[in-house]
Enzyme design. Structure first.
Site, PDB file in Angstrom:
ATOM      1  CG  ASP A   1       3.271   6.140   0.054  1.00  0.00           C
ATOM      2  OD1 ASP A   1       2.105   6.044  -0.380  1.00  0.00           O
ATOM      3  OD2 ASP A   1       3.621   5.747   1.178  1.00  0.00           O
TER       4      ASP A   1
ATOM      5  CG  HIS B   1      -0.095  -0.303   2.501  1.00  0.00           C
ATOM      6  ND1 HIS B   1       0.587   0.659   3.190  1.00  0.00           N
ATOM      7  CD2 HIS B   1       0.151  -1.475   3.133  1.00  0.00           C
ATOM      8  CE1 HIS B   1       1.205   0.099   4.217  1.00  0.00           C
ATOM      9  NE2 HIS B   1       0.968  -1.185   4.205  1.00  0.00           N
ATOM     10  CB  CYS B   2       3.685   2.328   1.623  1.00  0.00           C
ATOM     11  SG  CYS B   2       2.565   2.599   3.007  1.00  0.00           S
ATOM     12  CB  ILE B   3       7.218   0.695  -1.482  1.00  0.00           C
ATOM     13  CG1 ILE B   3       7.669   0.735  -0.015  1.00  0.00           C
ATOM     14  CG2 ILE B   3       8.437   0.875  -2.383  1.00  0.00           C
ATOM     15  CD1 ILE B   3       8.601  -0.382   0.379  1.00  0.00           C
TER      16      ILE B   3
END
Length: 444
Positions: free
Chosen positions: A288, A283-285
């Site tokens: 973002d 969900h991030c790398i």
């Protein structure tokens, strides 16, 4: 009694909220009960606060109120204990905000297909919060976003002519740092960065988090706090992109990239090991850094490292499929019609989360080339790929009936020695078979 001056009345909001926070009588609200919001709600409830979780999904609300956790890092017994004690409850009714003292916004912030930020969840949540927002409240945005979101999007929705930030209410940004499945670092002991719109906002936010979490790191502004999360994940994305490119180069040169990394990691300074893989997930790398890339373009700066790393990481599923195809060709087998069994479909080991998982891309590409694809994953009982619902298969049976096993996610519960013994061919993208020597093994 004398007349209360405006200055005294304004300062009273700060003093009143501070007293409530320090005495743990502040009524805490968490908007968004996902992998960030629910663990945060649990920590504040454990610290003795009365916590209300707010989510638009009725199924989540029902599960929380039944003490049934759907988040891997929150055990059922812990959630049930807090619900039964009355410390934690959930609702889909935003009007409860009128009774709260604090509200944390923990909603998704996905990218559009054009890799532009999708602010719709934040805007929708703030619209609901603004309807019931009142003086004396502390609001904190935790959703990962681009620098400037808190001041440019959230603040105008909450501030009014009669309600001034830093005096009548307090607004901060604090980046979530949750690492699902990490037994060592969880919400309680991951240092919490917080920056406010004003110094008083920062002080209030730091005071709030310090009541439930072990370490708080105040910073000068919301923009600094917003940039912190983007730097952290951009750092990882670019370094993973670098090591993935090294894997591509080493593969062409016939060099074992895993041995190269292990040897380089013996240097006690100036080197930090990162490891290649089948692609980025979670969900991030994968997401973002593109918030930062988008924002930098608004400022007239091209984020070239981010764009290049994104391209390299995006090519890794194709590289894996080529590895599988070439390995089969070396054994006089075609990929079309071959039985490929994928080991692990979660985006990383020992969790059940498949968001942005590279396994989905690998399976899609294999299916497009005519392969017959199955999978096993102890954490993911079923999965949708290209509109088809697949069920996790018995590993032993699948290994003995497949033409090639592809290790995409290296869950700790899998016996990789048995995998090597039973499968006719293994493409290992995670170095799960480190230490084993066999002609069956094709490493990334």
């Amino acid at each position: 009694m004398g007349t209360v001056t405006v200055v005294e009345e304004i300062s009273s909001w700060s003093a009143c909220l501070e007293d409530k926070i320090e005495n743990h009588t502040a009524r805490v609200g968490i908007v968004g009960l996902g992998y960030v919001g629910l663990p945060l709600a649990v920590e504040f409830a454990k610290a003795g606060f009365s916590v209300t979780g707010i989510d638009v999904q009725d199924a989540k609300v029902a599960k929380v109120n039944a003490g049934s956790s759907y988040i891997q890092d929150v055990p059922d017994w812990e959630l049930q204990s807090l619900v039964e004690s009355g410390r934690l409850t959930a609702t889909s009714d935003f009007s409860v905000i009128s009774e709260l003292d604090t509200v944390n916004i923990c909603v998704p912030t996905p990218l559009r297909k054009t890799k532009d930020p999708d602010m719709s969840f934040i805007v929708s949540a703030c619209e609901q919060i603004a309807r019931y927002f009142h003086p004396g409240m502390l609001a904190i945005l935790e959703s990962t976003t681009y620098p400037g979101t808190t001041d440019e999007v959230v603040l105008p929705m909450l501030q009014s002519k009669t309600c001034e930030v830093g005096k009548d209410f307090f607004l901060c940004f604090s980046p979530e740092r949750v690492d699902p499945g990490n037994a060592q670092f969880q919400t309680l002991n991951i240092p919490k960065v917080v920056g406010g719109v004003t110094p008083e906002c920062t002080r209030m936010g730091a005071l709030f988090y310090s009541q439930a979490l072990q370490k708080v790191v105040p910073v000068a502004s919301t923009q600094v706090a917003e940039m912190v999360k983007l730097l952290e994940n951009t750092f990882r994305m670019i370094n993973i992109g670098l090591v993935n490119e090294m894997a591509l180069m080493c593969g062409r040169m016939g060099i074992d990239v895993w041995e190269v990394i292990d040897a380089a990691a013996t240097k006690p300074f100036g080197f930090m090991p990162f490891y290649p893989g089948p692609g980025l997930g979670g969900h991030c790398i994968p997401i973002d850094p593109f918030y930062l890339s988008w924002k930098s373009r608004q400022a007239g700066v091209e984020a070239r490292f981010i764009e290049l790393a994104g391209y390299i990481n995006g090519q890794m599923p194709h590289f894996v499929v080529e590895k599988i195809q070439n390995a089969l060709n070396d054994r006089s087998k075609a990929l079309k019609g071959a039985r490929i069994h994928v080991l692990g479909v979660a985006y990383k080991k020992n969790i059940d989360d498949v968001r942005e998982s590279p396994a989905l891309d690998v399976m899609h590409l294999l299916m497009c080339r005519g392969a017959r694809v199955t999978y096993s994953d102890p954490y993911v009982p079923s999965l949708k790929v290209d509109g088809c619902t697949l069920a996790s298969q018995d590993l032993d049976v699948s290994l003995m009936s497949c033409d090639c096993a592809a290790i995409i996610t290296d869950h700790g519960s899998v016996d990789y020695r048995a995998v090597l013994e039973k499968a006719p061919l293994v493409v290992d993208t995670r170095n799960a078979l480190k230490g084993y020597a066999s002609e069956k093994i094709v490493r990334l």
